[in-house]
Scaffold this active site. Sequence first.
Site, PDB file in Angstrom:
ATOM      1  N   ASP A   1       0.818  -1.110  -0.041  1.00  0.00           N
ATOM      2  CA  ASP A   1      -0.084  -0.254  -0.014  1.00  0.00           C
ATOM      3  C   ASP A   1       1.003   1.076  -0.148  1.00  0.00           C
ATOM      4  OD1 ASP A   1      -2.478   1.351   0.066  1.00  0.00           O
ATOM      5  OD2 ASP A   1      -2.420   1.414   2.289  1.00  0.00           O
TER       6      ASP A   1
ATOM      7  N   HIS B   1      -7.502  10.185   3.457  1.00  0.00           N
ATOM      8  CA  HIS B   1      -7.398   9.061   4.677  1.00  0.00           C
ATOM      9  C   HIS B   1      -7.702   9.657   5.967  1.00  0.00           C
ATOM     10  CE1 HIS B   1      -4.420   7.870   1.145  1.00  0.00           C
ATOM     11  NE2 HIS B   1      -5.141   6.724   1.707  1.00  0.00           N
ATOM     12  N   GLY B   2      -7.877   8.754   6.914  1.00  0.00           N
ATOM     13  CA  GLY B   2      -8.078   8.974   8.014  1.00  0.00           C
ATOM     14  C   GLY B   2      -9.404   9.192   8.730  1.00  0.00           C
TER      15      GLY B   2
ATOM     16  N   HIS C   1      -9.304   4.714  -2.354  1.00  0.00           N
ATOM     17  CA  HIS C   1      -8.619   4.937  -1.337  1.00  0.00           C
ATOM     18  C   HIS C   1      -9.434   5.749  -0.176  1.00  0.00           C
ATOM     19  CE1 HIS C   1      -4.174   3.735  -1.983  1.00  0.00           C
ATOM     20  NE2 HIS C   1      -4.981   3.435  -3.360  1.00  0.00           N
TER      21      HIS C   1
ATOM     22  N   SER D   1     -12.924   4.553   4.232  1.00  0.00           N
ATOM     23  CA  SER D   1     -13.611   4.374   5.695  1.00  0.00           C
ATOM     24  C   SER D   1     -14.453   5.192   5.903  1.00  0.00           C
ATOM     25  CB  SER D   1     -12.494   4.373   6.792  1.00  0.00           C
ATOM     26  OG  SER D   1     -11.579   3.222   6.944  1.00  0.00           O
TER      27      SER D   1
ATOM     28  N   ASN E   1     -10.115   0.662  -0.205  1.00  0.00           N
ATOM     29  CA  ASN E   1      -9.338   0.470   0.769  1.00  0.00           C
ATOM     30  C   ASN E   1      -9.640   0.912   2.017  1.00  0.00           C
ATOM     31  OD1 ASN E   1      -7.326   0.075  -1.273  1.00  0.00           O
ATOM     32  ND2 ASN E   1      -5.815   1.407  -0.641  1.00  0.00           N
TER      33      ASN E   1
ATOM     34  N   ASP F   1      -8.438   1.110   6.434  1.00  0.00           N
ATOM     35  CA  ASP F   1      -7.643   1.014   7.375  1.00  0.00           C
ATOM     36  C   ASP F   1      -8.371   1.584   8.532  1.00  0.00           C
ATOM     37  OD1 ASP F   1      -5.608   0.795   9.078  1.00  0.00           O
ATOM     38  OD2 ASP F   1      -4.270   1.823   8.052  1.00  0.00           O
TER      39      ASP F   1
ATOM     40  N   ARG G   1      -8.968   0.313  12.751  1.00  0.00           N
ATOM     41  CA  ARG G   1      -8.055   1.129  13.817  1.00  0.00           C
ATOM     42  C   ARG G   1      -9.261   1.469  14.798  1.00  0.00           C
ATOM     43  NH1 ARG G   1      -3.480   4.842  11.312  1.00  0.00           N
ATOM     44  NH2 ARG G   1      -2.404   3.434   9.842  1.00  0.00           N
TER      45      ARG G   1
ATOM     46  N   ARG H   1      -3.573 -11.103  26.226  1.00  0.00           N
ATOM     47  CA  ARG H   1      -4.629 -11.766  25.617  1.00  0.00           C
ATOM     48  C   ARG H   1      -6.142 -11.382  25.986  1.00  0.00           C
ATOM     49  NH1 ARG H   1      -2.236 -17.378  28.000  1.00  0.00           N
ATOM     50  NH2 ARG H   1      -2.307 -15.765  29.790  1.00  0.00           N
TER      51      ARG H   1
HETATM   52  P1  13P Z   1      -8.865   5.083   5.448  1.00  0.00           P
HETATM   53  O1  13P Z   1      -8.031   5.993   6.329  1.00  0.00           O
HETATM   54  O2  13P Z   1     -10.045   5.777   4.928  1.00  0.00           O
HETATM   55  O3  13P Z   1      -9.244   3.822   6.175  1.00  0.00           O
HETATM   56  O4  13P Z   1      -8.280   4.602   3.941  1.00  0.00           O
HETATM   57  C1  13P Z   1      -7.181   3.604   4.258  1.00  0.00           C
HETATM   58  C2  13P Z   1      -6.521   3.650   2.750  1.00  0.00           C
HETATM   59  O5  13P Z   1      -6.667   4.232   1.799  1.00  0.00           O
HETATM   60  C3  13P Z   1      -5.269   2.817   2.773  1.00  0.00           C
HETATM   61  O6  13P Z   1      -4.521   2.984   1.509  1.00  0.00           O
HETATM   62  O1  G3H Z   2      -3.188   4.995   3.453  1.00  0.00           O
HETATM   63  C1  G3H Z   2      -2.658   4.676   4.572  1.00  0.00           C
HETATM   64  C2  G3H Z   2      -2.756   3.576   5.360  1.00  0.00           C
HETATM   65  O2  G3H Z   2      -3.923   3.976   6.174  1.00  0.00           O
HETATM   66  C3  G3H Z   2      -1.767   3.100   6.048  1.00  0.00           C
HETATM   67  O3  G3H Z   2      -1.282   3.985   7.158  1.00  0.00           O
HETATM   68  O4  G3H Z   2       1.169   4.320   6.616  1.00  0.00           O
HETATM   69  O5  G3H Z   2       0.176   4.596   8.967  1.00  0.00           O
HETATM   70  O6  G3H Z   2       0.496   2.308   7.995  1.00  0.00           O
HETATM   71  P1  G3H Z   2       0.241   3.777   7.575  1.00  0.00           P
HETATM   72 ZN    ZN Z   3      -4.529   4.935   0.693  1.00  0.00          ZN
END
Ligand code: 13P
Ligand code: G3H
Ligand code: ZN
Length: 308
Positions: free
Chosen positions: A82, A180-181, A211, A214, A254, A256, A260, A281
């Site tokens: 990624d 992102h985020g 991308h 979320s 995508n 992430d 989280r 655990r």
């Molecule tokens: P999000 O931050 O919206 O989950 O996007 C993740 C992403 O694009 C990773 O490449």
């Molecule tokens: O787009 C990026 C992903 O959310 C990965 O994030 O670079 O903090 O692992 P990271």
């Molecule tokens: Zn991304």
Amino acid sequence: MPKISTKPMFEKAYGGGYAIGAFNVNNMEIIQGIVEAAEEEKSPIILQISKGARQYARHEYLMKLIEAALQISDLPIAVHLDHGDSFELCKSCIDGGFTSVMIDGSHLPFDENIALVKKVVDYAHPRGVPVEAELGRLAGVEEHVSVSDLDAIYTNPREAKEYVERTGCDSLAVAIGTSHGAYKFKTEPKLDFERLKQIEEALPGFPLVLHGASSVLQDFVDMCNKYGGKLPGAKGVPEDMIKRAVQGAVCKVNIDTDLRLAMTASIRKAFAEDPANFDPRKYLVPAREAIKQMVKHKLRVLGVNGKI
Ligand code: 13P
Ligand code: G3H
Ligand code: ZN
């Protein structure tokens, strides 16, 4: 089952009205949660590893964990880099067994972006590895200023056609309003579906990638905040917009941040409910379960459940 590349996944998904979920992985519990979810939902999946994840866990650990998943289950799994930021990183991942890579030259001028992608494609293709590239910038919430600013930031359909032809990339990450985020929109969430349609028309049969997809579900934001988190005003892409995007050429989505949030909310809750809990655990079992339930939900939103 051996790991597979993203190419056959996209060939099936294109025009099928669904997209493959690409989930970021950093450790064992995240991988286990995703894989269990995909098995139950009968969904092919992409496990994607960022440069930061690779630095955090090390390439060798992550690959062995994924190998274990492939040994235990019959799932079609692709292992994807990624946001690769250099030829050397992409090469190292290809040499080390990734079945797909992204080279992200989206911050570069057009011709430099093309030259970098072409270099990765020339290395990846003879080794059977498809390449994802990105044109346009995923503007963060602060950058959303005016319509003309957005036009300069978002993917231009005409340029997209030239970009794909000149780079030889296999899929294209597009900028249409996601970012992102957890802070994607200041006010109303809005994606440029008209632009997405124009990109699809300029590139018939070509897989697109979303991308920053979320949704930042309010329940998980609330749960984080209830147990001491500080996420006021977090806002993501509504799931009905994701469902609409995957009807066309978007074959990979995508995610992430939503994982989280789910994981962190569950760990915060475990500590709040039992401050004497110091057994990893005992807080990682619910965390893994939270990942699993979130991924099951996402796979249904993407319409990829039952697609094995
Ligand atoms: P999000 O931050 O919206 O989950 O996007 C993740 C992403 O694009 C990773 O490449
Ligand atoms: O787009 C990026 C992903 O959310 C990965 O994030 O670079 O903090 O692992 P990271
Ligand atoms: Zn991304």
